[in-house]
Motif scaffolding. Sequence first.
Motif, PDB file in Angstrom:
ATOM      1  N   MET A 408       0.837  -1.198   0.000  1.00  0.00           N
ATOM      2  CA  MET A 408       0.000   0.000   0.000  1.00  0.00           C
ATOM      3  C   MET A 408       0.872   1.248   0.000  1.00  0.00           C
ATOM      4  O   MET A 408       0.588   2.235  -0.692  1.00  0.00           O
ATOM      5  N   ASP A 409       1.966   1.227   0.765  1.00  0.00           N
ATOM      6  CA  ASP A 409       2.880   2.372   0.796  1.00  0.00           C
ATOM      7  C   ASP A 409       3.468   2.620  -0.588  1.00  0.00           C
ATOM      8  O   ASP A 409       3.541   3.759  -1.049  1.00  0.00           O
ATOM      9  N   SER A 410       3.883   1.548  -1.265  1.00  0.00           N
ATOM     10  CA  SER A 410       4.447   1.677  -2.608  1.00  0.00           C
ATOM     11  C   SER A 410       3.406   2.187  -3.594  1.00  0.00           C
ATOM     12  O   SER A 410       3.704   3.018  -4.463  1.00  0.00           O
ATOM     13  N   PHE A 411       2.177   1.706  -3.459  1.00  0.00           N
ATOM     14  CA  PHE A 411       1.092   2.151  -4.332  1.00  0.00           C
ATOM     15  C   PHE A 411       0.894   3.660  -4.190  1.00  0.00           C
ATOM     16  O   PHE A 411       0.757   4.385  -5.186  1.00  0.00           O
ATOM     17  N   VAL A 412       0.904   4.147  -2.950  1.00  0.00           N
ATOM     18  CA  VAL A 412       0.707   5.573  -2.689  1.00  0.00           C
ATOM     19  C   VAL A 412       1.866   6.393  -3.254  1.00  0.00           C
ATOM     20  O   VAL A 412       1.661   7.412  -3.922  1.00  0.00           O
ATOM     21  N   ARG A 413       3.094   5.944  -3.010  1.00  0.00           N
ATOM     22  CA  ARG A 413       4.255   6.687  -3.518  1.00  0.00           C
ATOM     23  C   ARG A 413       4.248   6.718  -5.046  1.00  0.00           C
ATOM     24  O   ARG A 413       4.530   7.757  -5.662  1.00  0.00           O
ATOM     25  N   GLU A 414       3.904   5.594  -5.675  1.00  0.00           N
ATOM     26  CA  GLU A 414       3.886   5.540  -7.131  1.00  0.00           C
ATOM     27  C   GLU A 414       2.790   6.436  -7.706  1.00  0.00           C
ATOM     28  O   GLU A 414       2.972   7.063  -8.752  1.00  0.00           O
ATOM     29  N   ALA A 415       1.652   6.523  -7.012  1.00  0.00           N
ATOM     30  CA  ALA A 415       0.582   7.412  -7.463  1.00  0.00           C
ATOM     31  C   ALA A 415       1.057   8.872  -7.426  1.00  0.00           C
ATOM     32  O   ALA A 415       0.792   9.647  -8.345  1.00  0.00           O
ATOM     33  N   PHE A 416       1.778   9.246  -6.363  1.00  0.00           N
ATOM     34  CA  PHE A 416       2.338  10.596  -6.280  1.00  0.00           C
ATOM     35  C   PHE A 416       3.357  10.820  -7.399  1.00  0.00           C
ATOM     36  O   PHE A 416       3.360  11.866  -8.051  1.00  0.00           O
ATOM     37  N   ARG A 417       4.245   9.849  -7.601  1.00  0.00           N
ATOM     38  CA  ARG A 417       5.277   9.985  -8.633  1.00  0.00           C
ATOM     39  C   ARG A 417       4.646  10.165 -10.002  1.00  0.00           C
ATOM     40  O   ARG A 417       5.052  11.019 -10.802  1.00  0.00           O
ATOM     41  N   PHE A 418       3.639   9.367 -10.274  1.00  0.00           N
ATOM     42  CA  PHE A 418       3.031   9.344 -11.604  1.00  0.00           C
ATOM     43  C   PHE A 418       2.177  10.580 -11.844  1.00  0.00           C
ATOM     44  O   PHE A 418       2.146  11.131 -12.932  1.00  0.00           O
ATOM     45  N   ARG A 419       1.489  11.036 -10.798  1.00  0.00           N
ATOM     46  CA  ARG A 419       0.528  12.121 -10.960  1.00  0.00           C
ATOM     47  C   ARG A 419       1.129  13.513 -10.880  1.00  0.00           C
ATOM     48  O   ARG A 419       0.664  14.432 -11.550  1.00  0.00           O
ATOM     49  N   THR A 420       2.142  13.714 -10.035  1.00  0.00           N
ATOM     50  CA  THR A 420       2.632  15.058  -9.726  1.00  0.00           C
ATOM     51  C   THR A 420       2.894  15.867 -10.994  1.00  0.00           C
ATOM     52  O   THR A 420       3.528  15.393 -11.934  1.00  0.00           O
ATOM     53  N   GLU A 421       2.389  17.092 -10.979  1.00  0.00           N
ATOM     54  CA  GLU A 421       2.514  17.974 -12.135  1.00  0.00           C
ATOM     55  C   GLU A 421       3.975  18.101 -12.543  1.00  0.00           C
ATOM     56  O   GLU A 421       4.871  18.136 -11.703  1.00  0.00           O
ATOM     57  N   ARG A 422       4.213  18.198 -13.839  1.00  0.00           N
ATOM     58  CA  ARG A 422       5.580  18.135 -14.356  1.00  0.00           C
ATOM     59  C   ARG A 422       6.382  19.410 -14.090  1.00  0.00           C
ATOM     60  O   ARG A 422       7.599  19.349 -13.911  1.00  0.00           O
ATOM     61  N   LEU A 423       5.748  20.556 -14.093  1.00  0.00           N
ATOM     62  CA  LEU A 423       6.430  21.808 -13.756  1.00  0.00           C
ATOM     63  C   LEU A 423       5.741  22.390 -12.528  1.00  0.00           C
ATOM     64  O   LEU A 423       4.588  22.830 -12.598  1.00  0.00           O
TER      65      LEU A 423
END
Length: 550
Positions: A408-423
Motif C-alpha cells: 500500500m505504501d508503494s502504491f501511494v508513492r507511485e501514485a504521487f510519482r506518476f501524478r505530480t505535475e511536471r512543472l
Amino acid sequence: MIGLVSSYPNAASFDIIKAALPIGVGIASAVYLTAKAAANAGYGTDKSVPTVSLRPGDSTHDKEYREDQDAFVKRCEEECGPTFHLYLFNKFMTVLSGPQIREVFLNESFSASDALDDFTNMNTFLDSMKKSNKNDDLRIVHDLVRDNISPNLPLFTPRIVSQLEVNLEREMATFPEKEGRKLVEEPLKVLQEMSAYVSLTDYLYRSVATVFMGFEVAKSRKVIDTFIVASIDFGRVLGNNRRSVPTWRSYWARANYAILNPLQVHVQTLVEAATPIILERRRLEAEAIEKGVQWDRPDDIMQRLLDNFDKYGFVDLEDVCGHLLILILVSVHTTSDTSTNLLYYLAAFPQHMDKLYAEQQEVLDAIQQEREKERQELAQKGEPMRDDLDPTHDRDLSAAAIKRMVHMDSFVREAFRFRTERLILAHRARKDITLSSGVKITKGHTVIVNVRSMHQGPEQGDEVDEFRPWRFVGKPKSATKVGTDFLPFGMGKHACPGRFIAIQELKTIGVLMVSKFSKIEIQDPSKTKQALLVNLGEPCITGLMFTSRQ
C-alpha cells in the motif's frame, strides 16, 4: 528580401520555405517572449538560457502545457536542453532540471513562500486568520506540525480510523445502488465530508477535527460546515497557482483578505465552539489540582497549543483558533484531494485490489498471532493481563499495522510519482544567484522545477512512463521519504513536515477502501487518463462505482 523569392516558386523553393518557417516561428516566439518578459519584475537577465518557442497562434505556453504536460516538457528539453525560459501561469520563469533542483531547495536565497505568494496571495490569505506570526514565511505552520502532529501519529491514528469508518458507513449508505454497486458521482465531496461529517469531505473533516480540536468541538455541525466553506476558499486561492491571474485581480484579492477579512467569521465560529469546552477543561484542571490528583489532560492539538501559548507567541483564543483553522485547511484540503485521486488509481488498476487486500489480511493475522503469544506468556508467568492486549483490538488498523503494509505504501508513492505535475514547486530568488552550472538567476526572478526530469528519470527504474504500483517494494523509499527523486513534499529542511500525517491518512483511507470494497470502477472509462493526471484541486468529471466485499 521579398525580391529574392520567386512569384512562382518551384518544388525546391517550397522546400526552402518549409525548412525556414519553423526557424522563423522559433525566432519570432523568442523575441516576443523576451519583450513580454522584460516588462515583468524579476525578469531573468541570463541571455545564455534559451527561451522555448511558441506554437503558432499561442501567446504563452499555458495551452500547450495543459494539453499534454509530458509532450510539452519533452519538446522543451529537445529544443533547449535541461535549462530554459518559458512564459507560463502569467510569469516568465526559468525551468531547472536534474542536479540543479537540489541547489534550489538547499539555497536559502530561493524562497518557495515568496513564489507561492506571488501566484496565489497565500501569505495574505493565511495572515488574515491570525494575530501573531504574520509574514513569517510559513515557519509557524511548519513548527506547529513538527512539534504537535508528526510525533503523535501512533496516538492519533486509531482516532482517525475510528471516525473514518463510522463516517464511511454513514455516507456510503446514502448513495444509490445498482446491480450491487454504489455510484458516487462526486468522490471529492464525499471524502471531504468523511473528514468532517456529511459526505467522503465531511468524512475527513470530522476525523481530523477530533485530532485538532477534540471530540466535543468536532460534534458541532456548524464547526464542520465552517471547515468546509473555508476549505473552498482555500482551494480557490491554491488554484491560482495554475491560472494566469490578472494583476488587478491579485491586488483585489490581497485587499479583500487584508482589509475586509472575510475569513474572520470562520475563526469566530471556532472561538464560540471552543470557549465553553476550554472553560470546562480549566474547571476540571483546577478541581484536580485542589484534590491533589493528576488531571487527565485532553490529547488534542488545541490543548497542546493552549499549553504552549507563550512558546508560539499567541495573542488570545482567537489567535489560537486562527492557527488551528490554518492547520486544518492545509492538512485536509490536500488530503481530501490526494485521497480522491488514490481512489481513481485503485479504480484504474483493479487487478491490484486483491494483492492489497491479501497483504492487509496477512499483516493483521501476524499482529493477532504476536499479541496472542504475548497474552500466553503473561498467563504462564501469572502476571496480570495488560489493557493494551485486549483481544477485541487484535485486528485494529493501528499505525504499526499500516506501516507494515508495504505494498500500500508503494502504491501511494507511485501514485504521487506518476501524478505530480511536471512543472511545479516554484521558488523566487531573494538575491542574485549563480548556480553551479553557471546559470545566473536575477533577484526577484522565479524558477520552477522540472519534476519530470526526476520523477520520470532513469533512477526510478524501468518503464518510468507507466504506473507500476510495486515499484518501491523492498526498497528504502517509503512514501514519506523525500529527495530529488521524490518531490511532492519538497526536500531539505523545508520539506513538508505534515507529510507524515498526510501519508498516514492517505494509506488509512486506501486500506479502508480495500477492506470494504472488492472493486472500484470509473463511471466513464474514457476519462480514465484525465482522472489519473488531474491537477491538485481540480475536480474529476466522472464518478466512481463501489462494489462491497459483502
